[in-house]
Design a protein around this motif. Structure first.
Motif, PDB file in Angstrom:
ATOM      1  N   PHE A 146       0.830  -1.211   0.000  1.00  0.00           N
ATOM      2  CA  PHE A 146       0.000   0.000   0.000  1.00  0.00           C
ATOM      3  C   PHE A 146       0.864   1.261   0.000  1.00  0.00           C
ATOM      4  O   PHE A 146       0.557   2.225  -0.693  1.00  0.00           O
ATOM      5  N   TYR A 147       1.931   1.242   0.807  1.00  0.00           N
ATOM      6  CA  TYR A 147       2.786   2.433   0.863  1.00  0.00           C
ATOM      7  C   TYR A 147       3.491   2.675  -0.472  1.00  0.00           C
ATOM      8  O   TYR A 147       3.836   3.807  -0.805  1.00  0.00           O
ATOM      9  N   ALA A 148       3.719   1.589  -1.232  1.00  0.00           N
ATOM     10  CA  ALA A 148       4.266   1.782  -2.580  1.00  0.00           C
ATOM     11  C   ALA A 148       3.170   2.255  -3.528  1.00  0.00           C
ATOM     12  O   ALA A 148       3.384   3.130  -4.365  1.00  0.00           O
ATOM     13  N   LEU A 149       1.984   1.671  -3.368  1.00  0.00           N
ATOM     14  CA  LEU A 149       0.902   1.863  -4.330  1.00  0.00           C
ATOM     15  C   LEU A 149       0.175   3.202  -4.182  1.00  0.00           C
ATOM     16  O   LEU A 149      -0.190   3.833  -5.187  1.00  0.00           O
ATOM     17  N   VAL A 150      -0.022   3.645  -2.939  1.00  0.00           N
ATOM     18  CA  VAL A 150      -0.833   4.851  -2.712  1.00  0.00           C
ATOM     19  C   VAL A 150      -0.267   6.077  -3.443  1.00  0.00           C
ATOM     20  O   VAL A 150      -1.008   6.780  -4.137  1.00  0.00           O
ATOM     21  N   PRO A 151       1.040   6.356  -3.337  1.00  0.00           N
ATOM     22  CA  PRO A 151       1.548   7.523  -4.099  1.00  0.00           C
ATOM     23  C   PRO A 151       1.372   7.354  -5.608  1.00  0.00           C
ATOM     24  O   PRO A 151       1.095   8.333  -6.305  1.00  0.00           O
ATOM     25  N   TRP A 152       1.499   6.130  -6.123  1.00  0.00           N
ATOM     26  CA  TRP A 152       1.283   5.929  -7.563  1.00  0.00           C
ATOM     27  C   TRP A 152      -0.169   6.220  -7.927  1.00  0.00           C
ATOM     28  O   TRP A 152      -0.450   6.877  -8.934  1.00  0.00           O
ATOM     29  N   MET A 153      -1.080   5.698  -7.113  1.00  0.00           N
ATOM     30  CA  MET A 153      -2.503   5.828  -7.443  1.00  0.00           C
ATOM     31  C   MET A 153      -2.954   7.281  -7.411  1.00  0.00           C
ATOM     32  O   MET A 153      -3.734   7.730  -8.237  1.00  0.00           O
ATOM     33  N   TRP A 154      -2.477   8.034  -6.401  1.00  0.00           N
ATOM     34  CA  TRP A 154      -2.941   9.410  -6.275  1.00  0.00           C
ATOM     35  C   TRP A 154      -1.930  10.397  -6.873  1.00  0.00           C
ATOM     36  O   TRP A 154      -1.979  11.568  -6.604  1.00  0.00           O
ATOM     37  N   LYS A 155      -0.988   9.838  -7.635  1.00  0.00           N
ATOM     38  CA  LYS A 155      -0.037  10.627  -8.424  1.00  0.00           C
ATOM     39  C   LYS A 155       0.747  11.627  -7.583  1.00  0.00           C
ATOM     40  O   LYS A 155       0.763  12.824  -7.843  1.00  0.00           O
TER      41      LYS A 155
END
Lengths: 553, 241
Positions: A429-438
């Motif tokens: 999640f900590y990797a994914l969240v910044p990607w998802m919310w750009k």
């Protein structure tokens, strides 16, 4: 978000929700006629469908979405899935701490009501964390991973929502049912027949969605993470259907009776139970690990061959292992022996996976030191190795004679659930969240660090407390005194557990606090995206269109 | 191997089929024979079914999640046999849909709890466990004594049990509600029917101490008192235990 659905999909959504509302209405009426609690669940279904119909209705007249969206990945369901997973994590872990406290101080029940008693809220904890937290995390990440590794957008905008929200309706029916006493008492498959039928429908839609996305892929090979997601979806479907075969008292009552009884039921339940661990809590999360760990470490997977061996090893061997839950019982011994043997052999593919993950980090150890996100994933791989070793060990009959029925089993489960499943999820999640919310990073890397240490300390306290209490309990039950009789009464073993039950609650509390910190950090990162985003121009399906190959080629 | 796999992983449908076949073998080999091998479950023609009241008690036991903390499966280990009685046989849970063997003993095993304590002890213990066992960590179940037992659905429940293989007769199903009421009230005219359908050994008494009102407590205590008592097979087979 409704504006992203095509007009035809909005109509389809309204039709499906209308049918769901009708089903809810039928349950309400039938339940009311019989004076049965199924009426309450009918109402919940009805309200759930009505609220979503209202949401769809609000956006119904928005213009048809631009075709340009088809050149992008479809990430809205992933974003909602992440938030839902974190909500369930906080609920499920809070209830876990609550039931842990009740074992230390049984009079601590704040409300002297049936719904608040240990036996009813304990499954809210287990289902809340396994299905609510784990399930939503798996669905959310699988949508993300399958699109990226196939370089294909999800095939439509309706079915991802149907799967995600339909699954959450199942979770709501499960948790609210336990509080009312609606349970079929099958471990990790407690919800009653109508919730099981609903989950089957949702799961088939999930399977079709995943397969259609794979068929649209622009990469010739299916990436290893997707192998695990496939195994997770397919095998869980088979397990779910067989284990939940039951006959309801009537269509207007919640109560049903399992098709199987006694020894056959025990074997079916543990075939299901152990493989829910294997294919829900292991395969799915290995899928997560195989994508997010190498991405975050910026290192390729260490060994392709090891990946193949461990995948097929796990898929084949795990299905034999369930009977190790039934050592020395009325289950025929030949089945017990098979279960033990395969459980021991299972260590080979399990350690192949854990080793493959850790070897992937070679050359990136400075990143592990500096980056708590990657450290979450590294520790998860270590705990995966530790708890699979412990599992094979505990499956040996002689060891199991001591460990079975004790807190050692609970400790083992939590080494896996906290140390492996939750840690790999938080890391992903900590990797994914910044990607998802750009965003370029999480709102606060410091809070990620705080979460990491709270989670690690909590897990260690929890597991050590349960090792101590479990082994002590097992030894007290089998110790003989000088006179040749049993040395301890059962109650003496209960009294001896008290300090460990307190320690366990403290460990769980640390872990819960970590999850709350993580949820806050994720929410603040989402709020940051309102101030501005930094889209990654490479994160689109057609980025490398020059290399496009036909799917299946 | 790697070459074959490189081909397999290019074909999604083929991959799914491979997963189904490879994962299907273990469960099939271990589960299917349990239904066909005759020795799996001992035969006991005298094994009786739960009465409607006991079944209602069992359903409440399930509702309250009792098996999260209490097993009903005595293993073939010396200390367990000494502590709890003869080890459990498969036949003893032959009519248990689902089985309640459990996996955790936060409290003691209950497979042979029937007859160990008086009805009155069970009632006091369930209302507040710490009144009779000071160090107990079990929750209170006071509402069992207050809730009237719902009997209107018992006929349908017995019929469903028969649907999954429990040998309830038409008479048992037709009289389910009356039998449940009579079993907890010795003065009831229907008690002879209970004996006739479920045997002379059936416990007929006011389990919660009050013959007038049929409560959930009656049902739960009736269930607890029959645990281990549906068949003598284990005692016959292990006379030493």
């Amino acid at each position: 978000m409704i504006a992203q659905l095509s007009v035809a999909e909005r109509q389809l959504a309204l039709v499906v929700l209308g049918l769901l509302a009708l089903a809810g209405l039928a349950m309400t009426v039938a339940g009311a006629v019989n004076g049965d609690l199924i009426a309450v669940h009918g109402l919940i279904v009805l309200v759930f469908a009505a609220v979503l119909m209202f949401v769809v209705g609000q956006g119904y007249y928005a213009p048809e979405p631009s075709p340009a969206r088809l050149a992008q990945y479809y990430d809205d369901p992933t974003k909602v899935g992440i938030v839902l997973a974190m909500i369930w994590a906080v609920i499920g872990m809070f209830v876990g701490v609550w039931v842990a406290a009740l074992l230390a101080w049984p009079e601590l029940t704040f409300v002297d009501q049936a719904w608040a008693s240990f036996g009813r809220i304990r499954p809210v904890h287990t289902s809340g964390v396994i299905f609510g937290f784990g399930g939503n995390a798996l669905i959310a990440t699988s949508y993300h991973v399958v699109q990226r590794t196939s370089r294909a957008r999800l095939p439509g905008q309706f079915s991802p929502w149907f799967v995600l929200l339909g699954f959450n309706l199942f979770c709501i029916l499960a948790a609210s049912g336990y509080l009312m006493g609606i349970t079929q008492n099958k471990e990790y498959a407690e919800p009653e027949w109508y919730a099981d039928i609903w989950l089957t429908i949702v799961w088939v839609a999930y399977f079709v969605l995943f397969l259609r996305t794979l068929q649209r892929r622009k990469e010739p090979h299916i990436y290893v993470a997707n192998w695990y997601y496939i195994a997770f979806i397919v095998v869980v479907a088979v397990l779910h259907i067989v284990n939940n075969l039951a006959l309801p008292a009537s269509m207007g009552e919640y109560k049903s009776y399992s098709l199987f009884s006694g020894v056959q039921d025990a074997m079916v339940q543990w075939w299901y139970g152990h493989n829910a661990v294997a294919f829900f809590l292991t395969a799915g999360f290995l899928g997560m690990m195989y994508y997010y760990l190498p991405k975050r470490a910026e290192r390729p997977i260490f060994s392709y061959r090891l990946s193949i061996i461990s995948f097929w090893g796990i898929t084949f061997l795990y299905m034999w292992a369930g009977s190790h839950h039934l050592h020395y019982t009325a289950l025929p011994q030949w089945v017990q022996t098979l279960g033990m043997t395969f459980s021991v052999v299972l260590l080979v593919p399990s350690w192949a996976s854990a080793g493959n993950a850790l070897a992937t980090l070679n050359g990136a150890w400075t990143k592990v030191r500096d980056d708590a996100t990657l450290r979450f994933m590294m520790v998860a791989a270590v705990f995966y190795g530790l708890s699979t070793f412990e599992g094979s060990f505990m499956a040996i009959r002689a060891v199991n004679s001591l460990s079975h029925y004790t807190d050692w089993t609970v400790g083992h489960v939590h080494a896996g659930a906290l140390g492996w499943v939750a840690m790999i999820t938080f890391g992903s999640f900590y990797a994914l969240v910044p990607w998802m919310w750009k965003q370029s990073r999480m709102y606060s890397p410091k809070l990620v660090e705080v979460h990491f240490w709270l989670a690690l300390i909590g897990t260690v306290i929890y597991v050590f407390a349960m090792w101590n209490s479990g082994i002590l309990q097992g030894l007290m039950w089998r110790t003989y005194g000088e006179s040749g009789g049993l040395a301890y009464s059962f109650m003496q073993s209960v009294e001896a557990m008290h300090p460990y039950y307190i320690a366990r609650m403290i460990g769980g509390l640390c872990f819960l606090l970590g999850a709350i910190v993580g949820f806050y950090n994720i929410i603040m990162t989402i709020r940051m995206s309102r101030q501005g985003t930094q889209p990654d121009a490479r994160d689109v399906p057609t980025a490398r269109a020059d290399q496009v190959l036909v799917a299946g080629e | 191997m790697a070459e074959f796999h490189r081909k397999l992983e290019r074909n999604a449908i083929g991959f799914v089929l491979a997963v189904i076949v490879v994962s299907g073998i273990g469960g099939f080999v271990e589960i299917a024979p349990l239904f066909t091998i005759d020795e799996t479950v001992e035969h006991d023609p005298d094994m009786r079914v739960y009465t409607p009241l006991e079944l209602a008690g069992r359903d409440i036991y399930i509702r309250e999640g009792c098996s999260a903390c209490h097993s009903q499966m005595i293993r073939t280990l010396r200390d367990e046999v000494e502590r709890y009685g003869p080890y459990s046989l498969a036949v003893e849970s032959q009519y248990d849909h689902p089985m309640l063997w459990g996996s955790k003993r936060t409290g003691p095993d209950l497979a042979r709890i029937g007859g160990r304590y008086s009805d009155d002890w069970h009632v006091r213990h369930l209302v507040n466990p710490r009144d009779v066992v000071p160090a107990s960590v079990m929750p209170r179940y006071g509402w069992l004594d207050e809730n009237r037992l719902r009997t209107s659905d018992l006929g349908r429940r017995l019929a469903a049990q028969r649907g999954v293989g429990v040998p309830y007769t038409d008479a048992m199903i037709a009289n389910a509600e009356a039998d449940a009421i009579a079993q907890a009230n010795p003065d009831n005219a229907g008690t002879s029917g209970v004996y006739e359908r479920y045997g002379r050994e059936t416990h007929v008494r006011p389990f919660d101490g009050d013959a007038e009102v049929l409560t959930e407590m009656d049902a739960v205590v009736a269930y607890l008192q029959i645990l281990g008592g549906l068949t003598d097979a284990a005692h016959d087979q292990q006379p030493e235990g």
